[in-house]
Design a protein around this motif. Structure first.
Motif, short mmCIF file in Angstrom:
data_model
loop_
_atom_site.label_atom_id
_atom_site.label_comp_id
_atom_site.label_asym_id
_atom_site.label_seq_id
_atom_site.Cartn_x
_atom_site.Cartn_y
_atom_site.Cartn_z
N CYS A 111 0.85 -1.20 0.00
CA CYS A 111 0.00 0.00 0.00
C CYS A 111 0.88 1.25 0.00
N VAL A 112 0.29 2.37 -0.41
CA VAL A 112 1.01 3.64 -0.40
C VAL A 112 0.26 4.63 0.48
N GLY A 113 1.00 5.31 1.33
CA GLY A 113 0.45 6.39 2.14
C GLY A 113 0.74 7.71 1.44
N ILE A 114 -0.30 8.53 1.31
CA ILE A 114 -0.15 9.83 0.65
C ILE A 114 -0.55 10.90 1.65
N ALA A 115 0.42 11.72 2.07
CA ALA A 115 0.15 12.85 2.94
C ALA A 115 -0.05 14.07 2.05
N LEU A 116 -1.19 14.72 2.21
CA LEU A 116 -1.53 15.93 1.45
C LEU A 116 -1.63 17.08 2.43
N TYR A 117 -1.22 18.28 2.01
CA TYR A 117 -1.13 19.40 2.95
C TYR A 117 -1.46 20.72 2.29
N ALA A 118 -2.34 21.47 2.93
CA ALA A 118 -2.64 22.85 2.54
C ALA A 118 -1.86 23.74 3.51
N ALA A 173 2.41 17.26 -1.38
CA ALA A 173 2.30 15.83 -1.06
C ALA A 173 3.65 15.24 -0.66
N LYS A 174 3.58 14.21 0.17
CA LYS A 174 4.71 13.35 0.51
C LYS A 174 4.15 11.93 0.51
N ILE A 175 4.93 10.99 -0.01
CA ILE A 175 4.42 9.62 -0.13
C ILE A 175 5.42 8.61 0.43
N ALA A 176 4.88 7.49 0.90
CA ALA A 176 5.71 6.39 1.40
C ALA A 176 4.98 5.07 1.17
N ILE A 189 12.75 11.58 8.77
CA ILE A 189 11.78 12.60 8.36
C ILE A 189 11.84 12.78 6.85
N LEU A 190 10.68 12.73 6.22
CA LEU A 190 10.59 13.01 4.77
C LEU A 190 10.57 14.51 4.57
#
Length: 160
Positions: A29-36, A87-90, A159-160
């Motif tokens: 699976c992929v985790g997608i962090a999205l940020y405003a 975005a940052k993904i892992a 830390i990404l």
């Protein structure tokens, strides 16, 4: 007081600082962090499959990268009134060894490719990533500064 909000497989959550978003068990699976960034509001998606094209039932849309990301991004933009989303993904590991190099079996690789392609279509830059390999990961997203910690079993946290 901040709260750690957990995101399960085929799920997503949206919240604001000072809260933290977390997901564990990112294998293929992929985790997608999205940020405003102005609003300090973020979302974390834990996608399981690259796309929905070969499935007749797409009611659980959060499991598919091609369905989940556009909906989550739209929700984030509506809630924050921001157009600039980061975005940052892992994740996307190849958790099992197969003798065949069949693309069908390379779900982690296909998940990574689909996530990247979908984010590109949505004009969302990926600031950093930790993808592929053969080990699972967990992600922890700090919405105060968009630091994303990644943990792997028997490895240092980074830390990404």
């Amino acid at each position: 007081m901040s709260e750690q909000i957990k995101v399960g497989i085929s799920d997503y959550k949206l919240t604001s600082a000072p809260n933290e978003l977390a997901t564990i068990g990112l294998g293929s699976c992929v985790g997608i962090a999205l940020y405003a960034p102005k609003a300090k509001v973020g979302a974390l998606s834990h996608i399981m499959l690259p796309d929905s094209s070969s499935f007749s039932d797409t009611s659980k849309w959060a499991k598919f990268a091609n369905l989940a990301l556009p909906k989550i991004v739209e929700e984030l933009r509506v809630q924050t009134n921001e157009t600039k989303i980061l975005a940052k993904i892992a994740g996307g590991a190849s958790m099992f060894s197969f003798t065949s190099e069949s693309q069908t079996l390379q779900i982690g690789k296909r998940n990574i490719e689909s996530v990247k392609a979908t984010l590109k279509e949505l004009n969302i830059p990926i600031l950093s990533e930790h993808v592929g390999g053969k080990m699972g990961r967990s992600m922890f997203v700090d919405l105060n500064d968009f630091n994303v910690k990644v943990r792997m079993v028997n490895r240092d946290e980074f830390i990404l």
